[in-house]
Design a protein around this motif. Structure first.
Motif, mmCIF file in Angstrom:
data_model
loop_
_atom_site.group_PDB
_atom_site.id
_atom_site.type_symbol
_atom_site.label_atom_id
_atom_site.label_comp_id
_atom_site.label_asym_id
_atom_site.label_seq_id
_atom_site.Cartn_x
_atom_site.Cartn_y
_atom_site.Cartn_z
ATOM 1 N N TYR A 76 0.828 -1.210 0.000
ATOM 2 C CA TYR A 76 0.000 0.000 0.000
ATOM 3 C C TYR A 76 0.858 1.254 0.000
ATOM 4 C CZ TYR A 76 -4.493 -2.217 0.606
ATOM 5 O OH TYR A 76 -5.633 -2.928 0.390
ATOM 6 N N ASP A 77 2.077 1.118 0.513
ATOM 7 C CA ASP A 77 2.904 2.304 0.668
ATOM 8 C C ASP A 77 4.337 1.824 0.742
ATOM 9 O OD1 ASP A 77 4.060 4.589 2.761
ATOM 10 O OD2 ASP A 77 2.524 5.278 1.373
ATOM 11 N N PRO A 78 5.268 2.546 0.140
ATOM 12 C CA PRO A 78 6.666 2.091 0.175
ATOM 13 C C PRO A 78 7.160 1.800 1.587
ATOM 14 C CG PRO A 78 6.431 3.949 -1.325
ATOM 15 C CD PRO A 78 5.079 3.735 -0.722
ATOM 16 N N LEU A 79 6.522 2.420 2.615
ATOM 17 C CA LEU A 79 7.030 2.202 3.972
ATOM 18 C C LEU A 79 6.458 0.942 4.596
ATOM 19 C CD1 LEU A 79 6.463 5.867 5.151
ATOM 20 C CD2 LEU A 79 8.600 4.860 4.349
ATOM 21 N N LEU A 80 5.395 0.385 3.973
ATOM 22 C CA LEU A 80 4.713 -0.743 4.613
ATOM 23 C C LEU A 80 5.161 -2.071 4.018
ATOM 24 C CD1 LEU A 80 1.100 0.684 4.825
ATOM 25 C CD2 LEU A 80 2.787 0.561 6.620
ATOM 26 N N LYS A 81 4.853 -3.142 4.757
ATOM 27 C CA LYS A 81 5.189 -4.474 4.260
ATOM 28 C C LYS A 81 4.301 -4.789 3.057
ATOM 29 C CE LYS A 81 6.049 -6.504 8.831
ATOM 30 N NZ LYS A 81 5.003 -5.812 9.623
ATOM 31 N N PRO A 82 4.789 -5.669 2.144
ATOM 32 C CA PRO A 82 3.931 -6.033 1.007
ATOM 33 C C PRO A 82 2.709 -6.811 1.485
ATOM 34 C CG PRO A 82 6.044 -7.178 0.929
ATOM 35 C CD PRO A 82 6.126 -6.219 2.050
#
Length: 1630
Positions: free
Chosen positions: A1402-1408
């Motif tokens: 969802y966001d580059p900072l979050l886990k896939p």
């Protein structure tokens, strides 16, 4: 030594001889006058020093130091008057001394000492008062007596030697005698009351109640007079704000006299008195009269202050007149040397001809005028706040007594009530603020015109008439403004509605690629709004223009007509006095239109309030206090039975077979007693038609009674009728009394006559979950836990970010219907009431929850407590639990009794129930799954909302947090500098969004306008300074008749020396009464002197213009004034339109940014926060910033140009400017920070207050059933007081600032005057001095506006800052790497899908969320995807639309990698049905096809497929039938079907269904599945299922777990593997 002898050293007469007797030597009497002053100083100084040393710490200890002795205020006023008279005495002494040959110190020395002594006396008194040590007042008493005696001797001697009223010194001495006498009386009074000396028992006093309470921080009523006038007590607060922000704790509570309750009682008494004393009891009491009786006195006080201030305001022009007039002249001696005293006695006029004295008087008059003005403002504001508090309490009390029918029948809507609270009370408060103006202004205008007439004759009247004639135009503009504002408001509400819809349905809009269509519709509304804003801007700028142009026009007309009528020019003294007067006159005339407008609004408000206060009230429910106890004979009842429901056996079987064992042995008193009984009741909702007719029922105590019947047969009404909410036409409701024995031990545990009541439409408070459930009852952990479990709220509470401390309700987190309803039921259970009414608590719950609630909550929890329960329900399967059943039909009771009774007596009804239950039973089995999911779904939505929000760490609305975090190292200085900095960057962003051309135009026109304004006045100075072309030989010659300007010659008794013969002040006839007071032989000399000096200083101008006639000056003057007026118009327009273009651009950019933001943005950002940008912030940018900006630039430039002019006239003024500038800098710096904090506090305390009102109005029935009125009243009073405290402090801070800037302004005037008087010897033309002083006077008016506008602008710029913070969000990448032309028209024609190694987050900072997913779907295949919550099913569906970040792998549809496609193309070629149905307001056609591309046939076909055709046909308008906001006028199931139809309209070869059948009943769902199979036979359908049996028919099933594909195959194959995930799902689902 000769210079400084006390009695003067005149050689001829011995000043020190006392031959004629001690007291006959004037000098000795003066020396005698020194004695008391010296005595006081000697006694008090040691006490003060010792005292201060020991007490400096003590003085501020606590409020008990603010104790006042009797006569406190009178003493301060007398002392100030005394100081003023001493100043006059000193001035008189010094001026008289100048007339003597040698210095006579005794003329002014005693006066000077008297001044010091008087100052000391008040400091001394203040210290004694704060330390509460009255014995020391004896010293003052002795001083007053001595001073009184010595002054009386002096007066007596004056009288003896014939010094009379004509001599100034006699008047001063007489005044002093009176003042000392009065002060002596005050002192005696203190002794009389406090008995601190001469009495045996001194009186003990306690400080007032407020001051014993440490919480009261608003000290204005308690401090001494000086501190009251200058707001000195605010210093610690305002300066402290710099170090750390002002919080609610810091401003404490209100003093008792200002609390809402106190004022409410005042107003109510006045209101009720009228009702009692009225001849006609039907006539409504007048609110105006009640307001006058409750709050009239402070308004009168304020008006008195106002009159004083206005009269003092005229001192400015008069002093300017005097100073300019007498600047370069020798004063004429009019006094005389009185023989016995050998000193000079001057006449009163003579003192007023001394320019230095006039300068000091001007300063004092200004200071006093400003003090009075601020005092008047403060008193009205305090009264206004008190009135608002009283009105709010009055409205609230009325709300609590409003009859329910009023609310439900729509006579009183919530909106109206909110308006009363938010708008009407404020209108009245504002009217009160402005109300002293109503009677002060006419007086001010009349006085001003009279003075002008005396200065300039008829031409002044012509000029004033210009102002008066233009006033109606201003009124017209003001009313137009109000109208435009209304239409703007309507447009912006419309725009907000559309924006809200877009934001709520943003996911759908993106998936269907419809953002731009909806965006355009908002832009369209915004366009209309901007049109009204444009009109608004136009009128605003007209109003500003009138305000600026009227004085110029008036001055122009006056002087030009003067030149034409009198054929002569005014003298510079008259010209500048007139100029100053015009400045004074404009303000009231400008304000008058505003005040009149407010008066009209206030009348409307009062009318609305009156209607509201007269509306129907609920009946007095004394019967609920249990007047009569009813025996149970009337209702024979069988003890009921309880039995666990056996889920597996059909219910009918259970019902037939069960016997009724005794439930429990009944206590004797319980058998007799009925909780509630209704006898032949006819009830109505306001109309005279009865809603409920012929009701006879009993509710047995301690039993479970159920009320059943069809929808709309009056079940809920019956509950409300019992609660007394309906109007009784006839019949009675009886509530039973408790037996005495029970009363005793139950009194403490249960509140008998309060009823636990849960309404059908759930009602929540804006509070934490816990507060909503405990609802003001004491918290009991055990009980609370039981209730939460009974309502199965624990899982939901666990999901909330702060558990049960999470705020819910309107401003809190949005819960789903079921969650809200369970909280309401929990509230009814938790309350310790004997009777519980539950109105259809199961309506929004699924089957498991209802069962659980029935078993745990109702049967176990309530019945164990022996509480009487009345349950309204549709779920017939619960009837077997009922002890008593009431069946209703069409507003009357059909049957009442136990189930057994009905089974035996009314077989038909019983059978009917059985068939219904049969049906319910079958649904049950299907329902179980649906409902399970329903709850799961609610929880899932909740979880999503928070999961995503945590990632962003609860981004707070306030950007302040970010700033604080940067400086966590408690580094005070940095925070301080950060807080006092003006946000220049934001200002620049704002201006640049308005466009550079506009900014340039604004700056340029502003500067030009102010230069022209200065030029006009300068030209006036030049014109009046020149000598006239002589007519009778002497230009300024005076005929001898008029010997003295202010002389006492009887011929010339008229104002400024106009001879009676000649009414035109400056006629050129032989009798020429000019106001230059010297004999003709001075005339030529002066003129030559003026010309010569002017030539010396201003040679380059003078040569060209020395003797030029008026015909040279007048045209230039007209041209300049014309240019000034034109520029006024241009500047006011440029600022407004600059603001408009900025507003247009900012909103446009904001809308586009937000609509095109990635979906992630909406998960993380709370909807309320985004909406705030579009509502509150946009409103500030649209309407508030431009006028503030205009006002700020205008006042700043006015102050700068004024200072420039003064510095040009008297350069020495610049030296004094440095300290003034420094103090001004500090004042504004401290004020801005404090003001911002207080404004925030005011805003943040206002919201809960308004919410509390609307909350109460919504939950009236619940509050009244629970009997919690008093608790809610208490809360309302607290909220009102908190808000009023913040507002009081805010206005007190404004007064603090204004008093300080006004005093600074007065000092500027003083320094300018003194500088010009000093420079006058150095050839400075008097007209220039007039110019400088007139400008100095305007500074006082504008200094505080500079600061206040700065503070306002700073607060308003925060809105721009917030909007800008959203403008930096990333947009989705709409372009794609392929061109639209490369995509085939009919792509995707087959619907083949390849998923290769897909990774999604969802966001580059979050886990896939998806990890390396691979799958292949053939064209036309039906695919089902299942998995537990959070396994990535929905994320996969979003990946097809490129809504999430695909950072590895690809999805290929018909040979094209979707990541390369432009988003618009991709999303418009696929279709999806989402789990929560979204409809938009508009028509059905618009909802199916917003792009308007399809024919009607196609739409009807889609509706037919979705089983909606017949329903839509039945609606009026067919396809164009209205859909309300959110589709509220259709049921959830119907909405879901519309969404299906929407997907069918789009004939795409791939359809994705994301849990689409969650909210549809079984029957419809089966139809749907069939439709999908047939209508989509040749298309690829991907179904995301949460109910596995829906995908058993599919061609391919994908089972997911934690972002991976676990199993993928045909369903049959998967089922064979018994240990497989899919198989276990299916087993669980069966």
């Amino acid at each position: 030594m000769a210079g400084l002898s006390f009695c003067g050293n005149n050689v001829t007469k011995n000043a020190y001889s006392v031959d004629t007797g001690m007291l006959n030597n004037g000098c000795f009497v003066d020396a005698l006058n020194l004695v008391p002053h010296v005595f006081l100083l000697f006694i008090t100084f040691p006490i003060l020093f010792i005292g201060w040393g020991s007490q400096s710490s003590k003085v501020q200890i606590h409020h008990n130091t603010w104790l006042h002795f009797p006569g406190h205020n009178l003493r301060w006023i007398l002392t100030f008057t005394l100081l003023f008279v001493h100043v006059c005495e000193i001035a008189e002494g010094i001026v008289s001394n100048k007339q003597m040959d040698t210095n006579h110190l005794h003329l002014f020395m005693p006066a000077f000492m008297g001044f010091i002594a008087a100052t000391t006396s008040v400091v001394y008194y203040h210290n004694i008062e704060t330390s509460n040590f009255p014995k020391l007042l004896l010293a003052l008493f002795i001083y007053w007596v001595l001073a009184f005696i010595t002054k009386s001797i002096k007066l007596w001697k004056f009288a003896e030697y014939g010094v009379g009223v004509l001599h100034l010194r006699f008047c001063i001495t007489a005044l002093l005698v009176v003042l000392y006498g009065l002060l002596m009386a005050v002192e005696i009074n203190v002794i009389r009351v406090r008995r601190y000396v001469f009495f045996a028992n001194p009186q003990k006093v306690k400080p007032p109640e407020d001051l014993q309470d440490l919480g009261v921080r608003f000290l204005q009523p308690f401090v001494n007079l000086l501190s009251k006038a200058t707001y000195w007590w605010m210093n610690p607060l305002i300066i402290g704000a710099h170090k750390r922000p002002i919080e609610l704790k810091k401003i404490g509570k209100l003093p008792i006299a200002m609390r809402a309750l106190t004022n409410y009682l005042k107003l109510k008494d006045a209101y009720e008195d009228q009702r009692q004393n009225a001849e006609d009891p039907e006539k409504a009491p007048s609110i105006w009269r009640s307001m006058y009786r409750a709050f009239g006195r402070p308004i009168l006080l304020s008006s008195t202050f106002r009159y004083l201030a206005d009269l003092l305001g005229f001192a400015g022009p008069l002093c300017i007149y005097g100073i300019v007039e007498h600047l370069n002249k020798k004063p004429v001696k009019e006094g005389s040397v009185v023989p016995y005293f050998e000193v000079y006695f001057m006449s009163s006029n003579e003192l007023l001809q001394n320019t230095s004295v006039l300068a000091v008087l001007l300063f004092l008059a200004l200071v006093l005028q400003r003090t009075f003005l601020q005092a008047s403002y403060y008193v009205t504001i305090e009264t206004g706040i008190n009135l608002r508090g009283a009105l709010l309490a009055m409205i609230y009390n009325k709300i609590l007594r409003l009859s329910t029918s009023n609310m439900s029948m729509g006579e009183m809507t919530l909106g109206q009530i909110n308006n009363l609270v938010a708008i009407e009370t404020n209108q009245l408060m504002w009217f009160l603020f402005l109300c002293p103006n109503l009677w002060a202004m006419p007086v001010q205008i009349v006085m001003g015109v009279i003075l002008l007439y005396y200065l300039l004759g008829t031409s002044a009247l012509i000029g004033a008439s210009v102002i008066v004639l233009l006033a109606p135009v201003q009124y017209l503009i003001a009313t137009k403004l109000a109208d435009t504002q209304k239409s703007t408001l309507d447009q912006s509400t419309e725009r907000l509605k559309k924006t809200t819809e877009i934001l709520k349905g943003i996911k759908l809009l993106k998936l269907y690629a419809w953002e731009n269509i909806f965006c355009d519709s908002v832009e369209d509304t915004r366009g209309k709004e901007l049109t009204s804003l444009r009109t608004f801007a136009l009128y605003t700028s007209m109003s500003i223009f009138m305000n600026a142009a009227i004085p110029i026009a008036a001055v122009l007309v006056t002087f030009v007509s003067h030149a034409l009528i009198n054929k002569s020019k005014p003298s510079s003294s008259e010209a500048f006095a007139a100029l100053a007067l015009f400045h004074i006159l404009v303000t009231p005339l400008f304000l008058l239109s505003t005040v009149v407008r407010f008066a009209v609004k206030a009348m409307v408000s009062v009318q609305k309030l009156g209607e509201f206060l007269q509306s129907d009230e609920i009946g007095d429910d004394s019967w609920r206090n249990g007047d009569m106890s009813v025996s149970l004979e009337a209702c024979k009842k069988h003890p009921g039975a309880t039995k666990a429901i056996n889920r597996k056996q059909p219910l009918l079987y259970q019902m037939d077979s069960y016997e009724q064992p005794a439930r429990r042995p009944l206590r004797p008193n319980e058998t007799e007693d009925v909780a509630v009984k209704v006898n032949s009741g006819f009830f109505t909702w306001g109309s005279n038609l009865s809603t409920l007719s012929d009701i006879n029922i009993c509710i047995p105590t301690g039993q479970l009674t159920m009320i059943v019947g069809q929808v709309g047969c009056g079940k809920s009404s019956l509950l409300l009728a019992m609660l007394g909410e309906m109007q009784t036409l006839s019949g009675k409701v009886y509530w039973s009394k408790l037996p005495v024995s029970e009363m005793l031990h139950e009194a403490n545990s249960k509140n008998r006559y309060s009823v636990g009541y849960a309404t059908q439409k759930s009602w929540l408070l804006n509070a934490t979950v816990e507060d909503n459930i405990t609802f003001g009852s004491p918290f009991n952990k055990q009980r609370y836990k039981t209730v939460i479990d009974a309502c199965s709220l624990q899982p939901d509470v666990d999901l909330l970010p702060f558990g049960d401390q999470t705020e819910i309700g309107e401003r809190g987190i949005n819960l789903s219907g079921g969650q809200r309803q369970r909280i309401c039921v929990a509230r009814a259970l938790y309350q310790n009431t004997n009777i519980v009414f539950l109105d259809d608590p199961f309506s929004a719950l699924d089957i498991h929850l209802s069962d659980h609630l029935m078993q745990e909550g109702i049967l176990k929890f309530l019945q164990d407590d022996k509480r009487t329960v009345v349950l309204v329900t549709h779920k017939l399967q619960y009837l077997i639990h009922a002890d008593w059943i009431i069946a209703m039909k069409d507003g009357s009771v059909l049957r009442e009794g136990t189930l057994k009774d009905i089974q035996t007596h009314d077989v038909e009804l019983y059978e009917h129930w059985k068939t219904l239950m049969n049906r319910q039973d079958q649904e049950l089995e299907k329902d179980t799954e649906i409902d399970n999911c329903q709850t799961a779904l609610e929880r899932k939505t909740l979880r999503r909302a928070f999961y995503s929000r945590e990632a962003k760490n609860q981004v707070d609305d306030d950007e302040e947090e970010e700033e604080e975090e940067e400086e966590d190292d408690d580094n005070m200085s940095t925070t301080t500098s950060r807080r006092s900095k003006i946000p220049w960057r934001v200002c620049w962003q704002y201006l640049s969004s308005g466009g550079f051309l506009m900014v340039f135009l604004m700056v340029f026109s502003k500067l030009l306008k102010h230069s022209v304004m200065v030029a006009i006045d300068y030209w006036l100075a030049e014109w009046t300074a020149k000598g006239n072309v002589p007519v009778n030989g002497t230009a300024n010659g005076n005929v001898l008749v008029n010997r003295t300007a202010y002389g006492d010659v009887l011929v010339n008794r008229t104002a400024y020396g106009d001879v009676l013969v000649n009414r035109t002040a400056y006629g050129d006839g032989p009798v020429n009464g000019t106001a230059y007071g010297y004999a003709p032989d001075f005339g030529n000399v002066t003129r030559d002197f003026v010309n010569a000096s002017a030539a010396a200083v201003f040679s380059n101008w003078t040569n060209s213009a020395a003797g030029l006639p008026d015909s040279y000056y007048v045209p230039v003057f007209i041209i300049l004034c014309g240019a000034g007026i034109a520029l006024c118009l241009i500047t006011s327009l440029t600022v407004e339109f600059l603001g408009l273009s900025a507003a247009t651009n900012l909103h446009h950019n904001l809308l586009n940014k937000i609509i095109h933001a990635p979906i992630r943005f909406f998960d993380v950002t709370p909807l309320g926060q985004i909406l705030n940008r579009f509502s509150a912030d946009t409103n500030i940018i649209d309407q508030h910033i431009p006028p503030t900006l205009e006002s700020l630039t205008r006042s700043t430039l006015l102050c700068l140009s004024a200072i420039g002019v003064i510095a040009f006239v008297t350069p020495s003024f610049l030296i004094a400017l440095i300290p003034l500038a420094v103090s001004f800098y500090f004042i504004q710096k401290y004020f801005r920070v404090a003001s911002k904090d207080l404004q925030d506090l005011d805003d943040s305390t206002q919201l809960p207050l308004l919410c509390h009102f609307s909350e109460t109005a919504e939950g009236l029935t619940t509050i009244r059933a629970f009997r919690h009125e008093s608790r809610f009243k208490q809360k309302m009073l607290e909220l009102t007081d908190t808000n009023n405290t913040a507002y009081l402090f805010l206005s007190a801070a404004n007064r603090w600032l204004e008093v300080r800037t006004d005093y600074l302004g007065a000092v500027i005037v003083l320094t300018a005057a003194v500088a010009s008087i000093w420079s006058s010897g150095k050839n400075l033309p008097s007209s220039m001095v007039g110019l400088g002083l007139t400008y100095a006077l305007t500074v006082t008016n504008y200094l505080n506006w500079v600061v206040r506008n700065l503070a306002d602008l700073e607060v308003q710029m925060a809105a721009v800052k917030k909007v800008n913070s959203f403008l930096s969000t990333e947009s989705e990448n709409y372009e794609g790497s392929m061109d639209t032309s490369q995509v085939p028209e009919d792509w995707p024609q087959h619907g083949e899908i390849k998923i290769q190694d897909l990774c999604v987050r969802y966001d580059p900072l979050l886990k896939p969320v998806l990890k390396h997913v691979n799958a292949y779907i053939n064209p036309g295949q039906k695919v089902g995807i299942c998995g537990r919550t959070g396994s990535g099913k929905s994320s996969l569906s979003l990946a097809f639309f490129n809504m999430v970040d695909v950072f590895e792998g690809q999805i290929i549809i018909d040979g094209i990698d979707i990541c390369k496609l432009p988003l618009q193309t991709l999303r418009s070629r696929l279709s999806i049905i989402l789990q929560d149905p979204v409809l938009f307001s508009g028509s059905i056609r618009f909802n199916l096809d917003p792009e308007r591309t399809c024919t009607d046939d196609r739409l009807w076909e889609a509706l037919e497929i979705a089983q909606l055709k017949n329903m839509v046909k039945a609606l009026s308008g067919g396809l164009d039938a209205v859909v309300t906001e959110g589709g509220e006028n259709f049921s959830v199931g119907q909405r879901q079907l519309f969404c299906l139809a929407r997907a069918f309209v789009r004939k795409s070869s791939i359809l994705i269904m994301d849990e689409a059948t969650a909210s549809i009943d079984m029957a419809t769902e089966n139809v749907l599945q069939k439709v999908v199979m047939t209508a989509f036979a040749d298309r690829t359908v991907v179904t995301i299922a949460h109910r596995v049996h829906t995908i058993l028919e599919a061609d391919l099933v994908i089972v997911m777990k934690r972002g991976n594909i676990l199993e993928i195959d045909k369903p049959e194959t998967l089922l064979e593997n018994e240990d497989g995930m899919f198989a276990s799902f299916v087993r669980a689902d069966m």
